[in-house]
Scaffold this active site. Structure first.
Site, short mmCIF file in Angstrom:
data_model
loop_
_atom_site.label_atom_id
_atom_site.label_comp_id
_atom_site.label_asym_id
_atom_site.label_seq_id
_atom_site.Cartn_x
_atom_site.Cartn_y
_atom_site.Cartn_z
N GLY A 11 0.81 -1.22 0.00
CA GLY A 11 0.00 0.00 0.00
C GLY A 11 0.84 1.26 0.00
O GLY A 11 2.08 1.22 0.00
N GLN A 12 0.14 2.39 0.02
CA GLN A 12 0.81 3.69 -0.06
C GLN A 12 1.84 3.90 1.05
O GLN A 12 3.01 4.21 0.79
CB GLN A 12 -0.26 4.79 0.00
CG GLN A 12 0.29 6.18 0.16
CD GLN A 12 -0.76 7.26 0.04
OE1 GLN A 12 -0.57 8.21 -0.69
NE2 GLN A 12 -1.86 7.16 0.77
N LEU A 13 1.43 3.68 2.30
CA LEU A 13 2.36 3.90 3.42
C LEU A 13 3.47 2.85 3.42
O LEU A 13 4.62 3.18 3.69
CB LEU A 13 1.60 3.90 4.76
CG LEU A 13 2.46 4.14 6.00
CD1 LEU A 13 3.23 5.47 5.93
CD2 LEU A 13 1.60 4.11 7.27
N TYR A 63 -8.55 -1.47 5.45
CA TYR A 63 -9.59 -1.24 4.46
C TYR A 63 -9.88 0.26 4.53
O TYR A 63 -10.39 0.75 5.54
CB TYR A 63 -10.84 -2.06 4.81
CG TYR A 63 -11.97 -1.89 3.81
CD1 TYR A 63 -12.29 -2.92 2.94
CD2 TYR A 63 -12.70 -0.71 3.73
CE1 TYR A 63 -13.33 -2.77 2.01
CE2 TYR A 63 -13.71 -0.55 2.82
CZ TYR A 63 -14.03 -1.59 1.96
OH TYR A 63 -15.04 -1.43 1.05
N THR A 103 -6.67 6.50 12.25
CA THR A 103 -7.21 7.61 11.46
C THR A 103 -7.92 8.67 12.29
O THR A 103 -8.46 8.37 13.36
CB THR A 103 -8.21 7.04 10.42
OG1 THR A 103 -8.88 8.11 9.75
CG2 THR A 103 -9.27 6.17 11.09
N ASP A 104 -7.94 9.90 11.77
CA ASP A 104 -8.73 10.99 12.37
C ASP A 104 -10.23 10.70 12.27
O ASP A 104 -11.04 11.32 12.95
CB ASP A 104 -8.42 12.32 11.67
CG ASP A 104 -8.73 12.30 10.17
OD1 ASP A 104 -8.52 11.26 9.53
OD2 ASP A 104 -9.17 13.33 9.63
N TYR A 127 -16.11 3.11 8.18
CA TYR A 127 -14.65 3.09 8.21
C TYR A 127 -14.14 3.51 9.59
O TYR A 127 -13.33 2.81 10.20
CB TYR A 127 -14.11 4.02 7.11
CG TYR A 127 -12.62 4.29 7.21
CD1 TYR A 127 -11.69 3.27 7.06
CD2 TYR A 127 -12.14 5.59 7.44
CE1 TYR A 127 -10.32 3.53 7.15
CE2 TYR A 127 -10.78 5.85 7.52
CZ TYR A 127 -9.88 4.82 7.38
OH TYR A 127 -8.53 5.07 7.48
N LYS A 131 -12.17 1.18 12.38
CA LYS A 131 -10.81 1.55 12.78
C LYS A 131 -10.73 1.75 14.29
O LYS A 131 -9.75 1.34 14.93
CB LYS A 131 -10.35 2.81 12.04
CG LYS A 131 -10.01 2.60 10.57
CD LYS A 131 -8.85 1.64 10.32
CE LYS A 131 -7.52 2.25 10.66
NZ LYS A 131 -6.40 1.27 10.39
N TRP A 152 -5.74 12.37 6.00
CA TRP A 152 -5.62 12.86 4.62
C TRP A 152 -4.28 12.48 3.99
O TRP A 152 -3.54 13.32 3.47
CB TRP A 152 -5.78 14.38 4.58
CG TRP A 152 -7.10 14.93 5.03
CD1 TRP A 152 -8.02 14.32 5.85
CD2 TRP A 152 -7.66 16.21 4.71
NE1 TRP A 152 -9.10 15.16 6.06
CE2 TRP A 152 -8.91 16.33 5.37
CE3 TRP A 152 -7.21 17.29 3.96
CZ2 TRP A 152 -9.72 17.46 5.28
CZ3 TRP A 152 -8.01 18.42 3.87
CH2 TRP A 152 -9.26 18.51 4.51
#
Length: 286
Positions: A11-13, A63, A103-104, A127, A131, A152
């Site tokens: 994934g991105q991170l 997810y 996540t925020d 979501y 989380k 974000w």
């Protein structure tokens, strides 16, 4: 520092962690493929951790399709809650510390105030609910954890707002962007650096931490900055969220207070726009 294992490496991170590990010369780190490190496979996770013997496990597997989660509730719950619990159990069995990314969106975001780690979490979409449930499971299973909430997230990798805007900006003359949702963009390369900073200290100040870039902006101003930095000529119109209804409700204001992570680990956090310049340059180089 000890061996590091990254779950959700594709994934991105995960890709940002790989890039930053190379830059920092961190070689005792492994990025197993998804089939080897499936967080829904308890037995597989235990085998992987027993074999790798990591001191730290970074969980980037999540997810994150916020609107789709409203329909795929079971899948979101499986990955974000049960998967996080499975990984915490595997870490417990092999004496590893877990760094779990959250996540925020665990917050309702209905007041204009900086969100602290101990503020009441009251998510308003599936979501966020899944989380938060994942965080609670990690806390209940494994004392040796760092939960890092971020917001974000974008980078030169994967699908994200910055890359979408650059693509749309090249195709269209005009875009309507939501102006009444306020938060802070976070360059995933910066988050990756912060995670490695925490690991390098070998601290046992376990618990929840907030990390995003510094500053406050709206999606509209974020988009404007992307086009300004990339010198993309496109007209951007601010619109209210009500003009662009989505399946999942978003927090209206989710700017996090980062004092705790800065003070505990002596971390310096870049301003969001400075990091955006870095990212746009990286995208152009690619």
């Amino acid at each position: 520092m000890g061996k590091i294992l990254v779950i959700g490496a594709g994934g991105q991170l995960g890709q940002c962690l790989k890039t930053v590990a190379n830059r920092r010369g961190i070689d005792e780190i492994s990025f197993p493929a998804e089939q080897e490190a499936n967080i829904l496979n308890e037995e597989g996770l235990n085998i992987l951790l027993q074999h790798e013997k990591p001191k730290y496990v970074i969980n980037c597997a999540a997810y994150t399709a916020v609107d789709k989660a409203e329909d795929e509730v079971d899948l979101a719950k499986a990955v974000n809650e049960i998967g996080a619990g499975n990984l915490a159990e595997a870490c417990k069995n092999s004496n590893a510390t877990l760094i779990h990314v959250s996540t925020d969106f665990v917050f309702e975001g209905n007041e204009v105030k900086l969100l602290k780690e101990d503020d009441i979490a009251n998510p308003i979409n599936v979501y966020g609910v899944t989380k938060l449930a994942g965080e609670k499971l990690v806390e209940s299973i494994l004392p040796e954890h760092f939960i890092v909430r971020t917001s974000w997230l974008y980078s030169e990798y994967g699908n994200n707002f910055t890359k979408t805007m650059l693509k749309l900006g090249a195709e269209r003359d005009e875009l309507n962007i939501i102006a009444d949702q306020i938060g802070t963009p976070t360059y995933a390369i910066d988050l990756a650096n912060a995670i490695f900073d925490i690991i390098a200290l070998e601290s046992n100040a376990f618990g929840i931490y907030h990390y995003s870039n510094e500053g406050i902006t709206s999606w509209y101003d974020f988009a404007k900055a992307i086009f300004d930095i990339s010198k993309t000529d496109v007209k951007v119109n601010p619109i209210p969220g009500s003009a662009y209804p989505t399946k999942a409700i978003r927090p209206a204001f989710s700017v996090m207070d980062k004092s705790k992570i800065k003070n505990t680990f002596n971390i310096t956090i870049p301003y969001w726009r400075d990091s955006l310049v870095e990212c746009v340059n990286a995208i152009n180089r690619n």
